[in-house]
Scaffold this active site. Structure first.
Site, PDB file in Angstrom:
ATOM      1  N   GLU A  38       0.846  -1.194   0.000  1.00  0.00           N
ATOM      2  CA  GLU A  38       0.000   0.000   0.000  1.00  0.00           C
ATOM      3  C   GLU A  38       0.881   1.244   0.000  1.00  0.00           C
ATOM      4  O   GLU A  38       1.627   1.474   0.942  1.00  0.00           O
ATOM      5  CB  GLU A  38      -0.908   0.004   1.224  1.00  0.00           C
ATOM      6  CG  GLU A  38      -1.753   1.263   1.362  1.00  0.00           C
ATOM      7  CD  GLU A  38      -2.504   1.340   2.688  1.00  0.00           C
ATOM      8  OE1 GLU A  38      -2.833   2.467   3.103  1.00  0.00           O
ATOM      9  OE2 GLU A  38      -2.744   0.287   3.308  1.00  0.00           O
ATOM     10  N   ARG A  42      -0.156  10.380   0.481  1.00  0.00           N
ATOM     11  CA  ARG A  42       0.139  11.473   1.421  1.00  0.00           C
ATOM     12  C   ARG A  42       1.259  12.370   0.932  1.00  0.00           C
ATOM     13  O   ARG A  42       1.556  13.386   1.576  1.00  0.00           O
ATOM     14  CB  ARG A  42       0.542  10.899   2.791  1.00  0.00           C
ATOM     15  CG  ARG A  42      -0.516  10.035   3.432  1.00  0.00           C
ATOM     16  CD  ARG A  42      -0.046   9.540   4.774  1.00  0.00           C
ATOM     17  NE  ARG A  42      -0.915   8.496   5.300  1.00  0.00           N
ATOM     18  CZ  ARG A  42      -0.690   7.855   6.442  1.00  0.00           C
ATOM     19  NH1 ARG A  42       0.373   8.156   7.171  1.00  0.00           N
ATOM     20  NH2 ARG A  42      -1.520   6.906   6.845  1.00  0.00           N
ATOM     21  N   THR A  66      -4.888   5.941   1.826  1.00  0.00           N
ATOM     22  CA  THR A  66      -5.345   7.309   2.093  1.00  0.00           C
ATOM     23  C   THR A  66      -6.165   7.842   0.918  1.00  0.00           C
ATOM     24  O   THR A  66      -6.016   8.983   0.493  1.00  0.00           O
ATOM     25  CB  THR A  66      -4.161   8.257   2.425  1.00  0.00           C
ATOM     26  OG1 THR A  66      -3.188   7.579   3.217  1.00  0.00           O
ATOM     27  CG2 THR A  66      -4.660   9.457   3.230  1.00  0.00           C
ATOM     28  N   LYS A 126     -11.029  -1.849   6.769  1.00  0.00           N
ATOM     29  CA  LYS A 126      -9.826  -1.460   7.491  1.00  0.00           C
ATOM     30  C   LYS A 126     -10.246  -0.958   8.870  1.00  0.00           C
ATOM     31  O   LYS A 126     -11.200  -0.174   8.987  1.00  0.00           O
ATOM     32  CB  LYS A 126      -9.106  -0.354   6.722  1.00  0.00           C
ATOM     33  CG  LYS A 126      -7.943   0.293   7.468  1.00  0.00           C
ATOM     34  CD  LYS A 126      -7.299   1.363   6.601  1.00  0.00           C
ATOM     35  CE  LYS A 126      -6.191   2.096   7.333  1.00  0.00           C
ATOM     36  NZ  LYS A 126      -5.473   3.033   6.452  1.00  0.00           N
TER      37      LYS A 126
END
Length: 210
Positions: A38, A42, A66, A126
């Site tokens: 992943e 960001r 994100t 998640k």
């Protein structure tokens, strides 16, 4: 569609500062036995890094983390992401993630958020931020009343805590950053990353007999 939770016992969560590091970093993680990676959206380097791994590391299954908006869903798909992860969810975001055709993990931290996803036919989630939101005791307490929900806890998990999470019946995998320490990445010590990945991958064998 393959669930993100079934790709590997541990998903490395990568914050990429330099897109040039993406391919050697991913190769080290794959060599260590962690193919699902992943890369979080960001930093400005994230999408270029996802594209580089998707194009240059055949053994990797690179995802975007994100993911916050329909626009970032579209950008992640265009970059070659093969799964999507979000720290939370809204109906708008959920619709976009479903529409992508990719496996996805929307984030939850409360029983009500879990119920909301179950009502919408989503069972894989998640759990974030895992440690701050109640950790292993909280997830264990959800297993009986909400048995259809399965989780990838992420946030504050390290090599010492991961086995306890992985032993829970409602946890499919965990996410963490401990196998990609900042100093090793800055110094491009991919051998250290590969060794930490091997140790993390081995955690699955210790807990899958549950």
């Amino acid at each position: 569609m393959t669930s993100v939770l079934d790709l590997a016992p541990v998903i490395p969560v990568v914050v990429l500062d330099d897109a040039a590091d993406a391919v050697p970093l991913a190769r080290a993680l794959v060599a260590g036995g962690l193919p699902a990676i992943e890369i979080t959206l960001r930093t400005p380097a994230a999408l270029a890094g996802i594209r580089a791994v998707a194009d240059g590391v055949p053994g990797a299954m690179v995802g975007a983390g994100t993911v916050l908006t329909p626009e970032t869903v579209d950008a992640s798909v265009a970059a070659g992401a093969r799964f999507l992860v979000s720290p939370g969810w809204t109906d708008t975001l959920l619709t976009a993630m479903r529409g992508s055709g990719l496996p996805f993990l929307p984030g939850v931290s409360t029983a009500s958020e879990v119920l909301g996803l179950l009502e919408r036919g989503v069972t894989d989630m998640k759990f974030f931020p895992a440690q701050a939101a109640g950790g292993v005791p909280y997830l264990r307490s959800l297993a009986s009343p909400l048995p259809r929900a399965r989780f990838c806890p992420t946030g504050g998990i390290d090599a010492a805590r991961a086995p306890e999470y992985l032993a829970l019946p409602n946890v499919g995998c965990v996410g963490g950053t401990w196998m990609v320490p900042g100093d090793a990445v800055r110094e491009r010590r991919w051998d250290i990353v590969a060794e930490l990945a091997r140790e993390a991958a081995a955690l699955g064998g210790l807990t899958r007999g549950r």
